[in-house]
Design an enzyme around this catalytic site. Structure first.
Site, short mmCIF file in Angstrom:
data_model
loop_
_atom_site.label_atom_id
_atom_site.label_comp_id
_atom_site.label_asym_id
_atom_site.label_seq_id
_atom_site.Cartn_x
_atom_site.Cartn_y
_atom_site.Cartn_z
CD GLU A 250 10.30 -12.23 5.03
OE1 GLU A 250 11.41 -12.98 4.90
OE2 GLU A 250 9.90 -11.74 5.74
CG ASP B 190 15.44 -4.55 9.07
OD1 ASP B 190 14.84 -4.31 8.07
OD2 ASP B 190 15.29 -5.53 10.12
CD GLU C 236 10.18 -10.45 17.43
OE1 GLU C 236 11.51 -10.40 17.43
OE2 GLU C 236 9.54 -10.45 16.40
CD GLU D 202 17.66 -10.09 13.00
OE1 GLU D 202 17.50 -11.04 13.74
OE2 GLU D 202 17.12 -10.27 11.78
CB THR E 232 19.39 -8.94 4.91
OG1 THR E 232 18.97 -8.73 6.13
CG2 THR E 232 18.29 -9.43 3.85
C1 DMJ Z 1 15.77 -12.39 8.28
O1 DMJ Z 1 14.86 -13.13 7.38
C2 DMJ Z 1 16.46 -11.55 7.58
O2 DMJ Z 1 17.82 -10.95 8.35
C3 DMJ Z 1 15.77 -10.26 7.55
O3 DMJ Z 1 16.52 -9.00 6.93
C4 DMJ Z 1 15.20 -9.72 8.85
N1 DMJ Z 1 15.20 -10.57 9.68
C5 DMJ Z 1 15.12 -11.95 9.53
C6 DMJ Z 1 15.44 -12.75 10.86
O4 DMJ Z 1 15.26 -12.31 12.02
#
Ligand code: DMJ
Length: 913
Positions: free
Chosen positions: A146, A293, A387, A405, A491
């Site tokens: 994170e 993912d 979720e 997303e 991401t």
């Molecule tokens: C984000 O922090 C990023 O996209 C991460 O890769 C996974 N998803 C969260 C938000 O849902």
């Protein structure tokens, strides 16, 4: 802006320009696609697009403004209590708190969003605040993943756009790479996490003390998720290339190399979690959602940003495996890495909603359109993507933390197809956010998409990603002050310039040991394909793919739509599914006997059946519990916008069967409600507030009912308790007959209760609605209120009542349709003298209004499935789960035997690996 040095579409020869189009928006496939679009959904006028873009700007201001005013410098805004979330000062929420490092997370995550949204002045202010206020040296344990994607990515995105603005000559003229210096400082702080023999990082690190020192309070973990270890390369390579310090890119590459080495060789899939010391897969299930993912995302994007062929080769190998085993269009279902024909779950998680966007970047548009359409159908049913949801589209986990997303995929698909349908989808997302998630102090995550209740949470990714993608969806080129196609999205939607591909390239190349000497050109077949292949002279291409899926959710099948369908079509009998099993059916018993015997297909069916049985059995137990309820504050200034999640009672009026109860609240005296009330005149005709404790819930209910209350809310006496951190429960009766209790009773944890108590202190008159599902907010009422400040509060209340009662009638049909779904069950709370009954984790029962037919992709039921449907209608009542309960006994004994088989299978699995 310089061009990029990655690979061009379909060409193994390095080129400079095309990736600049492909990378950021997949616009390469799309610019031309846009031009061929001629019919289908109505085109959206420039005016309407601008209007929606402005709406996004206003929403961003509401979120960001409230964060800055009420939360900053805290990491995140708590939009219900309108204050900052400071780690250590709030009850721990577990892993989710590991994103919070006391480094003003939301501000950093929002930096490049400000520039994309044309708020250059605000960006300049924000950068100054980051440089002045943010400390990266806190004694706090944070998630490496994170911190990388949100903070390192946020600083690098901010730096990328700061230097772009500086070059333009108007803003940021004072800027001297200060954000980059902070990023570098943070990069060095993360490096100790990589001190493992495998090179996979520890999942957590102490910002001040690193890893393993006693004062670090971390470093003993053995496992990490694949995405956690495999989502570093973009930020780390960018940091290396911006600064010339090669070490970051080297470490990220090493982690990726290790994951690639550990892929399951026969399936080319990776598991969800891995041991960082031994490299053994800890969880061997594999999908494209939670836990994996962005590992896939970063392989493809690393190729785009860095131009390194091995990343594309790896991505394509994994992608083939995903499409072979996990993709069951429109579904994406987890499988076992070593037995990839075996589904590992019967549900999907919301994080996989990014995948259609990645497929666009890959150039594989058809499955992207299909999955996106399926997800949109789920959203239309629940307003947000829960979720997790089952293969027959029931809610599995009911929360929704405002994840971006789906908006991301919508944006990419619009760019890929130019189909205005995706603009309409974006418009719906905006409407739903404003209608259901907007609260007076920001936007609140959904605690439960079924009841519409909120959680006191607004994650930083909401600002980093959601507003960017929504704004860009409606923006024309001239609405953005730079060329978005010169950048790639991380991401977390942070922007990194594509020119990094040619900067400091040699420093990273020197340590690359690629097993690929020559690329297999066939791997490019579907990478950025010719638009003629994507849209074979058919402007309605996307629409024609979506059309058969229009009813996929409403006419959903019990499960395994495609595989059941396929085997049926090919003449074979579809496998017996746990849900359909009847112990009294001799044919079913015969099939059971065969399972695990002769062929491997039978054995696989048998194993899947057993797993489904166990899952269904535990779900069925949970489903016998009552679903959660909602307390909605409807008076000024909330106007129904704040919805609190409440525990139901096993006695009193059942809100799922009756109209909601609406009334002003009044505290009872005594507050614990354990004896005859001394203030009956105050609670008469109102909803009484009572404190938990000292006597049974039913006793409290009788006392307030005798005083004339029309409902009751029991507020937890454990100070600080909250539904964010404690499992919800239902209030049980007192073991006697409780039929005399006619009023509805709901339970609120202390934090939710204090939102009502605070409101009483501030506004005196507070009116609430007790229901099984929040009712629609009425924005017009709010507008009236705002435009006539002279209105006295009584007038306002009157207006609200009449306006809302109309509203209630309107929504009532809908609510009664949906009312009996849904057990959301969360679990036990410690009992005091009150009687509590457990509510299990948030799964729900089948929706009796859902049509449990097995559909093919044209939305038609197969004969076999019609037969199954008939059986369930004749043998069961309208709720399949109720009748399922009647069969529990014989199944339980079968399950006991099968548990042993499952253990044996797991041993076998272990041996194989
Ligand atoms: C984000 O922090 C990023 O996209 C991460 O890769 C996974 N998803 C969260 C938000 O849902």
């Amino acid at each position: 802006m310089s061009g990029a040095g990655g690979r061009g579409c379909g060409s193994p020869v390095p080129q400079r320009a095309p990736w600049s189009l492909v990378a950021a928006t997949a616009a390469f496939c799309l610019v031309s696609a846009t031009s061929v679009w001629t019919a289908g959904a109505e085109p959206m006028s420039r005016e309407e697009k601008q209007k929606l873009g402005n709406q996004v700007l206003e929403m961003f201001d509401h979120a960001y403004g409230n964060y800055m005013e009420h939360a900053y410098p805290a990491d995140e805004l708590m939009p219900l209590t309108c204050r900052g979330r400071v780690r250590g000062q709030e009850p721990s929420r577990g892993d989710v708190d590991d994103a919070l490092g006391k480094f003003s997370l939301t501000l950093i995550d929002s930096l490049d969003t400000l520039v994309v949204l044309n708020k250059t002045k605000e960006f300049e202010d924000a950068v100054r605040k980051v440089l002045r206020d943010v400390n990266l040296d806190n004694d706090v344990v944070v998630s490496v993943f994170e911190t990388n994607i949100r903070v390192l990515g946020g600083l690098l995105g901010g730096h990328s756009l700061a230097i772009m603005l500086k070059e333009k000559g108007e803003y940021m003229q004072w800027y001297n790479d200060e954000l980059l210096q902070m990023a570098k400082q943070l990069g060095y702080k993360l490096l100790p996490a990589f001190n493992t023999t495998s090179g996979l990082p520890y999942p957590r690190i102490n910002l001040k003390f690193g890893i393993r020192k006693p004062e670090a309070r971390t470093g003993t973990e053995t496992d990490t998720c694949t995405a956690c270890a495999g989502t570093l390369i973009l930020e780390f390579a960018a940091l290396s290339r911006f600064t010339g310090a090669t070490i970051f890119e080297e470490y990220a590459r090493k982690a990726l190399d290790f994951l690639w080495e550990k892929r399951q060789r026969s399936s080319n899939l990776v598991g969800v979690t891995i041991n960082i010391h031994t490299g053994d897969w800890v969880r061997k299930d594999s999908g494209v959602g939670a836990g994996i993912d962005s590992y896939y995302e970063y392989l493809l994007k690393a190729y785009v940003l860095l131009g390194d062929d091995s990343f594309l080769e790896r991505f394509n190998t994994h992608y083939d495996a995903i499409m072979r085993y996990i993709s069951q269009p429109p579904l994406l279902l987890d499988v076992h890495i070593h037995k990839p024909m075996l589904n590992a779950r019967t549900w999907m998680d919301a994080l996989l909603a990014f995948f259609p966007g990645l497929q666009v970047l890959k150039g594989d548009i058809r499955p992207a359109i299909e999955t996106h359409e399926m997800l949109y159908q789920v959203i239309k049913k629940h307003n947000f993507l829960p979720e997790a949801f089952t293969t027959d589209f029931r809610v599995h986990w009911a929360q929704h933390p405002l994840r971006p997303e789906f908006a991301e995929s919508t944006y990419f698909l619009y760019k890929a197809t130019g189909d205005p349908y995706y603009l309409e989808v974006g418009k719906t997302l905006i409407e739903n956010l404003n209608k259901y998630a907007r609260v007076p102090c920001g936007f609140a995550a959904m605690k439960d998409v079924r009841t519409g209740s909120h959680e006191d949470r607004m994650d930083s990714f909401f600002l980093a990603e959601m507003f960017k993608y929504l704004y860009l969806l409606f923006a024309d080129k001239e609405d953005i002050i730079f060329d978005i196609e010169d950048y790639i999205f991380t991401t977390e939607a942070h922007l990194l310039p594509l020119w990094l591909s040619t900067t400091n390239q040699s420093i990273s190349k020197k340590n690359i040991t690629s097993e690929y000497t020559e690329l297999d050109d066939s791997n490019f077949d579907w990478t950025c394909p010719n638009t003629q292949i994507l849209f074979p002279n058919d402007p309605l291409y996307a629409q024609s793919i979506r059309e058969p899926l229009k009813n996929v959710v409403d006419k959903s099948c019990p499960r395994g739509i495609i595989r059941v369908e396929e085997s049926f079509r090919s003449g074979a009998k579809p496998p017996l599914r746990a849900r359909d099993f009847m112990a009294t059916n001799p044919e079913h018993l015969e099939i059971l006997k065969k399972m695990g015997a002769a062929s491997s297909i039978d054995a696989e069916d048998g194993l899947r059946f057993m797993q489904e049985m166990i899952e269904l059995s535990s779900q069925q137990q949970k489903e016998q519990q009552l679903p959660p309820r909602a307390v909605q504050i409807v008076s000024h200034p909330f106007f129904g916008r704040v919805v609190l999640t409440a525990g139901p009672a096993q006695f009193g009026l059942d809100l799922s069967k009756h109209k909601e109860t609406r009334g002003f609240v009044a505290s009872s005296k005594p507050y614990n409600g354990c004896s005859e009330l001394t203030n009956p005149e105050a609670v008469m005709g109102k909803i009484a507030l009572i404190q938990r404790g000292q006597c049974m819930f039913a006793e409290k209910a009788r006392n307030i009912q005798n005083a004339g209350a029309i409902g009751g809310i029991v507020i937890d006496d454990n100070e600080g308790s909250s539904s964010d951190t404690a499992p919800l429960f239902q209030m049980a009766g007192d073991g006697k007959d409780t039929d005399d209790i006619k009023i509805p009773m709901l339970f609120l944890f202390s934090k939710e209760g204090s939102i009502i108590l605070d409101a009483i202190r501030e506004y005196e008159e507070v009116e609430v609605l007790l229901s099984d599902k929040a009712k629609d907010r009425d924005p017009e009422m709010e507008n009236e209120e705002q435009s006539s400040p002279e209105n006295d509060s009584q007038n306002q209340s009157d207006e609200q009542v009449s306006s809302s009662s109309q509203e209630v009638d309107l929504v009532d049909q809908e609510s009664s349709e949906e009312s009996s779904l849904n057990s959301h069950p969360e679990s036990l709370s410690p009992a005091d003298t009150d009687n509590v009954a457990s509510i299990s984790p948030s799964e729900q029962t089948s929706d009796p209004t859902e049509n449990h037919e097995t559909t093919n992709l044209n939305g038609e039921c197969t004969d076999l499935d019609n037969q199954l449907q008939e059986q369930s209608e004749t043998e069961e009542d309208s709720n399949p789960n109720v009748s399922w309960g009647k069969k529990v006994q014989p199944i339980d004994s079968i399950l006991a035997d099968w548990n042993e088989d499952i253990e044996a299978f797991e041993m076998m699995e272990k041996d194989e690996l």
